[in-house]
Motif scaffolding. Structure first.
Motif, mmCIF file in Angstrom:
data_model
loop_
_atom_site.group_PDB
_atom_site.id
_atom_site.type_symbol
_atom_site.label_atom_id
_atom_site.label_comp_id
_atom_site.label_asym_id
_atom_site.label_seq_id
_atom_site.Cartn_x
_atom_site.Cartn_y
_atom_site.Cartn_z
ATOM 1 N N GLU A 102 -13.947 -12.181 -12.513
ATOM 2 C CA GLU A 102 -12.574 -12.691 -12.572
ATOM 3 C C GLU A 102 -11.578 -11.559 -12.801
ATOM 4 O OE1 GLU A 102 -12.191 -15.827 -15.429
ATOM 5 O OE2 GLU A 102 -13.813 -16.993 -14.535
ATOM 6 N N LEU A 103 -11.912 -10.635 -13.694
ATOM 7 C CA LEU A 103 -11.017 -9.509 -13.957
ATOM 8 C C LEU A 103 -10.848 -8.630 -12.725
ATOM 9 C CD1 LEU A 103 -12.157 -8.416 -17.529
ATOM 10 C CD2 LEU A 103 -9.976 -9.425 -16.891
ATOM 11 N N LEU A 104 -11.943 -8.351 -12.040
ATOM 12 C CA LEU A 104 -11.863 -7.512 -10.852
ATOM 13 C C LEU A 104 -11.070 -8.178 -9.737
ATOM 14 C CD1 LEU A 104 -15.428 -5.952 -10.703
ATOM 15 C CD2 LEU A 104 -13.285 -4.789 -11.153
ATOM 16 N N THR A 105 -11.287 -9.467 -9.523
ATOM 17 C CA THR A 105 -10.517 -10.138 -8.474
ATOM 18 C C THR A 105 -9.041 -10.188 -8.830
ATOM 19 O OG1 THR A 105 -11.054 -12.287 -9.461
ATOM 20 C CG2 THR A 105 -12.431 -11.552 -7.632
ATOM 21 N N GLU A 106 -8.727 -10.388 -10.098
ATOM 22 C CA GLU A 106 -7.324 -10.394 -10.529
ATOM 23 C C GLU A 106 -6.679 -9.029 -10.318
ATOM 24 O OE1 GLU A 106 -5.026 -10.757 -14.745
ATOM 25 O OE2 GLU A 106 -6.640 -12.199 -14.358
ATOM 26 N N MET A 107 -7.416 -7.958 -10.655
ATOM 27 C CA MET A 107 -6.887 -6.614 -10.459
ATOM 28 C C MET A 107 -6.688 -6.311 -8.982
ATOM 29 S SD MET A 107 -9.065 -4.550 -13.356
ATOM 30 C CE MET A 107 -8.678 -2.963 -12.666
ATOM 31 N N LEU A 108 -7.628 -6.742 -8.136
ATOM 32 C CA LEU A 108 -7.502 -6.499 -6.702
ATOM 33 C C LEU A 108 -6.327 -7.263 -6.106
ATOM 34 C CD1 LEU A 108 -11.257 -6.481 -5.623
ATOM 35 C CD2 LEU A 108 -9.680 -4.546 -5.664
ATOM 36 N N LEU A 109 -6.142 -8.499 -6.539
ATOM 37 C CA LEU A 109 -5.003 -9.281 -6.042
ATOM 38 C C LEU A 109 -3.681 -8.658 -6.481
ATOM 39 C CD1 LEU A 109 -6.253 -12.940 -6.588
ATOM 40 C CD2 LEU A 109 -5.928 -11.747 -4.422
ATOM 41 N N ASP A 110 -3.613 -8.181 -7.727
ATOM 42 C CA ASP A 110 -2.402 -7.510 -8.196
ATOM 43 C C ASP A 110 -2.130 -6.250 -7.389
ATOM 44 O OD1 ASP A 110 -1.955 -9.442 -10.080
ATOM 45 O OD2 ASP A 110 -2.802 -8.293 -11.752
ATOM 46 N N ALA A 111 -3.191 -5.488 -7.092
ATOM 47 C CA ALA A 111 -3.027 -4.258 -6.329
ATOM 48 C C ALA A 111 -2.556 -4.577 -4.907
ATOM 49 C CB ALA A 111 -4.325 -3.484 -6.285
ATOM 50 N N GLN A 112 -3.055 -5.649 -4.314
ATOM 51 C CA GLN A 112 -2.624 -6.029 -2.968
ATOM 52 C C GLN A 112 -1.191 -6.505 -2.966
ATOM 53 O OE1 GLN A 112 -5.496 -8.876 -1.659
ATOM 54 N NE2 GLN A 112 -7.051 -7.328 -1.168
ATOM 55 N N ASN A 113 -0.797 -7.224 -3.994
ATOM 56 C CA ASN A 113 0.589 -7.725 -4.080
ATOM 57 C C ASN A 113 1.580 -6.580 -4.261
ATOM 58 O OD1 ASN A 113 -0.267 -10.350 -3.787
ATOM 59 N ND2 ASN A 113 -0.306 -10.763 -5.975
ATOM 60 N N VAL A 114 1.173 -5.529 -4.955
ATOM 61 C CA VAL A 114 2.054 -4.383 -5.165
ATOM 62 C C VAL A 114 2.258 -3.637 -3.859
ATOM 63 C CG1 VAL A 114 2.241 -2.155 -6.331
ATOM 64 C CG2 VAL A 114 1.499 -4.149 -7.604
ATOM 65 N N ASN A 115 1.173 -3.485 -3.102
ATOM 66 C CA ASN A 115 1.281 -2.751 -1.835
ATOM 67 C C ASN A 115 1.875 -3.662 -0.823
ATOM 68 O OD1 ASN A 115 0.049 -0.569 -2.974
ATOM 69 N ND2 ASN A 115 -1.981 -1.163 -2.350
#
Length: 115
Positions: A102-115
């Motif tokens: 869950e933490l990794l998917t949340e971090m990946l989604l945040d990183a995609q939203n930033v880019n």
């Protein structure tokens, strides 16, 4: 034939070894004075770091954040890249794998939203 005392002591050693293998904690081998010295070093490092930040803020490179402004609900963003790391045993990874996913998917989604 093996005596009962030997069998009982081997059984106790075996149970202690199994329990030690299941534990996730650690035992620090530091004396009280060692801990106090380490805490003093950390305080000195923090003081040096705050002095460096204060000098930078005076020159206009970095703005200093007060504890009151953070407590008021303002969002703090990092201007420098950060790095995190974790070390887990195989048992810990199995135990916490759903939380880590869950933490990794949340971090990946945040990183995609930033880019």
């Amino acid at each position: 034939m093996v005596s009962r005392k030997v069998v009982a002591s081997l059984l106790v050693v075996y149970v202690a070894a199994m329990l030690a293998g299941q534990t996730e904690g650690y035992l620090a081998f530091f004396t009280r004075s060692d801990i106090e010295r380490m805490q003093e070093r950390e305080r000195n490092k923090a003081q040096k770091k705050s002095l460096m930040l204060q000098k930078r803020s005076e020159s206009g490179d970095v703005t200093e954040l007060s504890a009151e402004s953070v407590a008021e609900g303002e969002i703090v963003t990092l201007t420098a890249p950060g790095e995190t790391s974790m070390r887990h045993s195989a048992g810990q990874l199995e135990k916490y794998q759903h939380v880590l996913k869950e933490l990794l998917t949340e971090m990946l989604l945040d990183a995609q939203n930033v880019n």
